[in-house]
Design an enzyme around this catalytic site. Structure first.
Site, PDB file in Angstrom:
ATOM      1  N   ASN A 138       4.952 -14.205  -2.219  1.00  0.00           N
ATOM      2  CA  ASN A 138       5.709 -13.584  -3.208  1.00  0.00           C
ATOM      3  C   ASN A 138       6.552 -12.416  -2.528  1.00  0.00           C
ATOM      4  O   ASN A 138       5.997 -11.398  -2.000  1.00  0.00           O
ATOM      5  CB  ASN A 138       4.708 -12.668  -4.327  1.00  0.00           C
ATOM      6  CG  ASN A 138       5.801 -11.774  -5.234  1.00  0.00           C
ATOM      7  OD1 ASN A 138       6.818 -11.937  -5.200  1.00  0.00           O
ATOM      8  ND2 ASN A 138       5.047 -10.910  -5.783  1.00  0.00           N
ATOM      9  N   TRP A 139       7.701 -12.637  -2.214  1.00  0.00           N
ATOM     10  CA  TRP A 139       8.719 -11.857  -1.597  1.00  0.00           C
ATOM     11  C   TRP A 139       9.205 -10.650  -2.271  1.00  0.00           C
ATOM     12  O   TRP A 139       9.788  -9.638  -1.704  1.00  0.00           O
ATOM     13  CB  TRP A 139       9.962 -12.485  -1.062  1.00  0.00           C
ATOM     14  CG  TRP A 139       9.654 -13.639  -0.075  1.00  0.00           C
ATOM     15  CD1 TRP A 139       8.432 -13.975   0.616  1.00  0.00           C
ATOM     16  CD2 TRP A 139      10.476 -14.515   0.460  1.00  0.00           C
ATOM     17  NE1 TRP A 139       8.559 -14.880   1.335  1.00  0.00           N
ATOM     18  CE2 TRP A 139       9.930 -15.498   1.467  1.00  0.00           C
ATOM     19  CE3 TRP A 139      12.100 -14.688   0.325  1.00  0.00           C
ATOM     20  CZ2 TRP A 139      10.588 -16.596   2.155  1.00  0.00           C
ATOM     21  CZ3 TRP A 139      12.548 -15.757   1.199  1.00  0.00           C
ATOM     22  CH2 TRP A 139      12.018 -16.664   2.021  1.00  0.00           C
ATOM     23  N   LYS A 140       8.864 -10.475  -3.528  1.00  0.00           N
ATOM     24  CA  LYS A 140       9.338  -9.424  -4.471  1.00  0.00           C
ATOM     25  C   LYS A 140      10.751  -9.192  -4.192  1.00  0.00           C
ATOM     26  O   LYS A 140      11.508  -9.962  -4.004  1.00  0.00           O
ATOM     27  CB  LYS A 140       8.528  -8.206  -3.959  1.00  0.00           C
ATOM     28  CG  LYS A 140       7.171  -8.571  -4.027  1.00  0.00           C
ATOM     29  CD  LYS A 140       6.071  -7.318  -3.873  1.00  0.00           C
ATOM     30  CE  LYS A 140       4.649  -7.591  -4.044  1.00  0.00           C
ATOM     31  NZ  LYS A 140       3.816  -6.524  -4.157  1.00  0.00           N
ATOM     32  N   HIS A 148       2.852 -10.494 -13.247  1.00  0.00           N
ATOM     33  CA  HIS A 148       2.627  -9.492 -11.912  1.00  0.00           C
ATOM     34  C   HIS A 148       2.299  -8.113 -12.344  1.00  0.00           C
ATOM     35  O   HIS A 148       2.957  -7.428 -13.354  1.00  0.00           O
ATOM     36  CB  HIS A 148       3.761  -9.849 -11.092  1.00  0.00           C
ATOM     37  CG  HIS A 148       3.247  -9.125  -9.651  1.00  0.00           C
ATOM     38  ND1 HIS A 148       3.330  -7.930  -9.505  1.00  0.00           N
ATOM     39  CD2 HIS A 148       2.646  -9.811  -8.592  1.00  0.00           C
ATOM     40  CE1 HIS A 148       2.845  -7.717  -7.993  1.00  0.00           C
ATOM     41  NE2 HIS A 148       2.767  -8.660  -7.361  1.00  0.00           N
ATOM     42  N   GLU A 153       3.285  -5.293 -11.353  1.00  0.00           N
ATOM     43  CA  GLU A 153       4.544  -4.561 -10.998  1.00  0.00           C
ATOM     44  C   GLU A 153       5.273  -4.732 -12.439  1.00  0.00           C
ATOM     45  O   GLU A 153       5.919  -3.801 -12.703  1.00  0.00           O
ATOM     46  CB  GLU A 153       5.121  -4.854  -9.766  1.00  0.00           C
ATOM     47  CG  GLU A 153       4.681  -4.354  -8.638  1.00  0.00           C
ATOM     48  CD  GLU A 153       4.627  -5.229  -7.257  1.00  0.00           C
ATOM     49  OE1 GLU A 153       5.698  -5.713  -7.171  1.00  0.00           O
ATOM     50  OE2 GLU A 153       3.959  -5.008  -6.259  1.00  0.00           O
ATOM     51  N   GLU A 189      -5.414 -10.494  -9.221  1.00  0.00           N
ATOM     52  CA  GLU A 189      -4.880  -9.422  -8.295  1.00  0.00           C
ATOM     53  C   GLU A 189      -5.279  -8.054  -8.687  1.00  0.00           C
ATOM     54  O   GLU A 189      -4.650  -7.248  -9.604  1.00  0.00           O
ATOM     55  CB  GLU A 189      -3.271  -9.473  -8.279  1.00  0.00           C
ATOM     56  CG  GLU A 189      -2.930 -10.725  -7.857  1.00  0.00           C
ATOM     57  CD  GLU A 189      -1.579 -10.712  -7.270  1.00  0.00           C
ATOM     58  OE1 GLU A 189      -1.227 -11.157  -6.161  1.00  0.00           O
ATOM     59  OE2 GLU A 189      -0.310 -10.220  -7.964  1.00  0.00           O
ATOM     60  N   GLY A 197      -0.652  -4.280  -2.070  1.00  0.00           N
ATOM     61  CA  GLY A 197       0.149  -3.302  -1.205  1.00  0.00           C
ATOM     62  C   GLY A 197      -0.541  -2.155  -0.695  1.00  0.00           C
ATOM     63  O   GLY A 197       0.229  -1.230  -0.263  1.00  0.00           O
ATOM     64  N   SER A 204      -3.453  -7.563  -0.543  1.00  0.00           N
ATOM     65  CA  SER A 204      -3.567  -7.199   0.808  1.00  0.00           C
ATOM     66  C   SER A 204      -4.140  -8.244   1.501  1.00  0.00           C
ATOM     67  O   SER A 204      -4.843  -7.952   2.475  1.00  0.00           O
ATOM     68  CB  SER A 204      -4.336  -5.883   1.109  1.00  0.00           C
ATOM     69  OG  SER A 204      -3.533  -4.596   0.367  1.00  0.00           O
ATOM     70  N   GLY A 232       1.521 -10.840  -0.896  1.00  0.00           N
ATOM     71  CA  GLY A 232       3.127 -10.183  -0.883  1.00  0.00           C
ATOM     72  C   GLY A 232       3.566  -9.739   0.757  1.00  0.00           C
ATOM     73  O   GLY A 232       4.326 -10.544   1.254  1.00  0.00           O
ATOM     74  N   GLY A 233       2.920  -8.635   1.108  1.00  0.00           N
ATOM     75  CA  GLY A 233       3.580  -8.096   2.376  1.00  0.00           C
ATOM     76  C   GLY A 233       3.305  -9.035   3.538  1.00  0.00           C
ATOM     77  O   GLY A 233       4.498  -9.170   4.234  1.00  0.00           O
TER      78      GLY A 233
HETATM   79  C1  PEP Z   1       1.471  -9.230  -4.633  1.00  0.00           C
HETATM   80  O1  PEP Z   1       2.053  -8.488  -4.861  1.00  0.00           O
HETATM   81  O2  PEP Z   1       1.201 -10.240  -5.361  1.00  0.00           O
HETATM   82  C2  PEP Z   1       0.482  -8.873  -3.522  1.00  0.00           C
HETATM   83  C3  PEP Z   1      -0.654  -9.533  -3.567  1.00  0.00           C
HETATM   84  O3  PEP Z   1       1.053  -8.022  -2.520  1.00  0.00           O
HETATM   85  P1  PEP Z   1       0.271  -7.608  -1.141  1.00  0.00           P
HETATM   86  O4  PEP Z   1      -0.021  -8.815  -0.491  1.00  0.00           O
HETATM   87  O5  PEP Z   1       1.311  -6.895  -0.472  1.00  0.00           O
HETATM   88  O6  PEP Z   1      -0.972  -6.841  -1.675  1.00  0.00           O
END
Ligand code: PEP
Length: 270
Positions: free
Chosen positions: A24-26, A110, A112, A182, A188, A228, A249-250
């Site tokens: 997920n590049w956001k 999500h 966010e 999640e 994050g 993470s 994500g990251g």
């Molecule tokens: C996400 O935003 O779906 C996520 C899991 O982010 P991260 O891997 O950066 O925690």
């Protein structure tokens, strides 16, 4: 039928839950950066990887990335959609538009979207219905906050999110839906759920699905973990019986790290 199963174990009828690694590049990467990433990804993923690989670029890069991915096994997801088919919704994008641009999947619910954009369970349900109607596979995100976990309300929250999100979906809809657990406190933050903590919730989700839709639907459902995930911790998470994949994500933003995540099976110790 026993519903606990390892990722990628064949079921009695020959089907299996193929591992899924989704990035997920956001709100990251310009079109040029996305094209550069995907060109390198496609080269690095030859031969065809064992997991299903999905990337979720921002809307602006979807079409360019879809063109590059023609003939590749990498799938494309949007990060959100609007629940209406069309109309006066300035700034929004429909399921049909996303499908036409080349997506097979869409991330819905999500944390966010829930916290920063006020999306609640009932709206998330309507988005799931819209995604399925448009022929997209939803990646339906759920997860508790740290406060909810510390107050002992984690399972209630997860159950409410699944129950209201999936409300009245059919068994056929469920077959096309992926769930991503999640925990909000792990997104994050660099603070991953331990494999045991994640497995506990994944098992709870699978049992809930079994109770509502039957053991077969539960055994076939891909339940991803997100929060993470990195090349360092993915193998241990994926070794849990009810973890079928990762939503990242990251660590999905760098092509080298994303390729390592996809190749988690070759990481020592698994
Ligand atoms: C996400 O935003 O779906 C996520 C899991 O982010 P991260 O891997 O950066 O925690």
């Amino acid at each position: 039928m026993e519903i606990r199963m390892k990722a990628a174990v064949h079921l009695e009828d020959g089907k299996m839950v193929r591992p899924v690694i989704a990035g997920n590049w956001k709100m990251n990467k310009t079109v040029a950066e996305a094209v550069d990433f995907v060109s390198r990804l496609v080269k690095a993923l030859t031969p065809r990887p064992e997991p299903e690989v999905i990337i979720a670029p921002p809307f602006t890069a979807i079409q360019a990335v879809a063109e590059l991915l023609q003939g590749s096994p990498v799938r494309l997801a949007a990060q959100n959609l609007h629940e209406a088919e069309k109309g006066a919704y300035t700034g929004e994008i429909s399921g049909a538009m996303i499908r036409e641009a080349g997506c097979t999947h869409v991330i819905i619910g999500h944390s966010e979207r829930r916290t920063l954009f006020g999306e609640q369970d009932e709206r998330i349900h309507r988005k799931l219905v819209a995604a399925l109607a448009a022929g997209l596979k939803p990646i339906f995100c759920i997860g508790e906050t740290l406060q909810e976990r510390e107050e002992g309300r984690m399972k209630n929250v997860i159950e409410r999110q699944i129950k209201e999100g999936l409300n009245n979906l059919t068994a056929d809809d469920i077959r096309r839906t992926l769930v991503a657990y999640e925990p909000v406190w792990a997104i994050g933050t660099g603070r991953t759920a331990t494999p045991v903590q994640a497995e506990e919730v994944h098992r709870f989700i699978r049992e809930w699905i079994a109770g509502r839709y039957g053991n077969e639907a539960a055994a076939e459902m891909a339940i991803l973990y997100g929060g993470s995930v990195t090349p360092k911790n993915i193998a241990e998470l994926m070794s849990q019986p009810d973890i079928n994949g990762a939503l990242v994500g990251g660590a999905s933003l760098d092509v080298g790290s994303f390729v390592q995540l996809v190749a988690y099976q070759s990481i020592e110790g698994v």
